[in-house]
Design an enzyme around this catalytic site. Structure first.
Site: not given
Ligand code: NAD
Length: 261
Positions: A143, A156
């Site tokens: 991130s 985080y």
């Molecule tokens: P999201 O909530 O849409 O998806 C998260 C996914 O992780 C889902 O498929 C969920 O089922 C799975 N998950 C959650 N807990 C779990 C567990 N205990 N075991 C297995 N799977 C699990 O989130 P997103 O925004 O798509 O984020 C995905 C990644 O990208 C994360 O690591 C997040 O930190 C990172 N990220 C997101 C953003 C953003 O702005 N959305 C920015 C930077 C980084």
């Protein structure tokens, strides 16, 4: 020379960024292991989105990555099902927004377990097979918070800085084995993870939800636009290519200019 389709595991791929990555890799012919903690019946919609318009082999693997053994065994299960694992995308992640003095210790443990510890366990199980075959791609979805901090996100930010450190270390250890290890550092991407934190952010900052989106989330992102999950997926596909063989140990930002400041 590689012949059979390569196999990829994308953790947390039933939603948001992971779903977009799984979709992209299936669309370019990878065998894809889709993962979440939910039972397969709850992942049906995501699975049909991933397989639509692709003839790639896509299989679902239920594993709760907050549990170290489940994270480690997930790699074994994928290796067994596909016969090999060539691409590992550590994407699963969760968020919690609270001031440090009120930060629930259980949320601290959960966030670190799901994003950092699970990446350690999947990587340590995936590397030997990749090294044996002389080819591998490990992509950790970190991130902008792996490079910068924001208030109220102690777990985080600590986790994502940890993921960046893990990425660089494993890249050095595997550099002569045909394996690359990189971290993608997105800014704000509009996904369910972000949508869910708008209300919490409104509470801790004492703002309306509209103000949170405009003045908190998009304030550090000079483009003032959310990144789209497909932009992350495209970079993953590039990093999986043979011509990306010299990109390793990198943190690659897709953040609308956030970390240029
Ligand atoms: P999201 O909530 O849409 O998806 C998260 C996914 O992780 C889902 O498929 C969920 O089922 C799975 N998950 C959650 N807990 C779990 C567990 N205990 N075991 C297995 N799977 C699990 O989130 P997103 O925004 O798509 O984020 C995905 C990644 O990208 C994360 O690591 C997040 O930190 C990172 N990220 C997101 C953003 C953003 O702005 N959305 C920015 C930077 C980084």
């Amino acid at each position: 020379m590689h012949s059979a389709p390569r196999a990829a595991l994308v953790t947390g791929s039933t939603s948001g960024i992971g779903l977009a990555i799984a979709k992209k890799l299936a669309s370019i012919g990878y065998k894809v292991a889709v993962n979440s903690f939910e039972p397969e019946k709850d992942a049906v919609a995501a699975l049909s989105e991933i397989t639509a318009g692709s003839s790639a082999e896509v299989r679902y693997f239920q594993a709760d990555l907050s549990d170290p053994d489940s994270a480690f065994n997930l790699v074994g299960a994928v290796n067994e099902a596909f016969g090999h694992l060539d691409v590992l995308v550590n994407n699963a992640g969760v968020q919690k927004v609270a001031p440090i003095e009120n930060f629930p210790p259980a949320d601290w443990d959960r966030i670190i377990a799901i994003s950092l510890d699970s990446a350690f366990h999947t990587i340590r199980h995936a590397v030997p097979g990749m090294a044996e075959r002389g080819w591998g791609r490990i992509i950790n979805i970190a991130s902008a918070h792996g490079l910068r901090a924001s208030p109220f996100k102690s777990a985080y930010v600590a986790t994502k800085h940890g993921v960046v450190g893990l990425t660089k270390t494993v890249a050095l250890e595997t550099a002569e084995k045909g394996i690359t290890v990189n971290a993608i550092c997105p800014g704000y991407v509009w996904t369910p993870l972000v949508a869910k934190q708008v209300a919490d952010q409104a509470k801790v900052h004492g703002l309306s939800e509209e103000q949170v989106v405009r003045d908190v989330m998009l304030a550090p992102q000079p483009t003032r636009q959310f990144v789209q999950p497909e932009e992350i997926a495209e970079l993953v596909a590039y990093l999986c290519g043979d011509l990306a063989r010299s990109i390793t140990g990198s943190t690659i930002s897709i953040d609308g200019g956030w970390t240029a400041k």
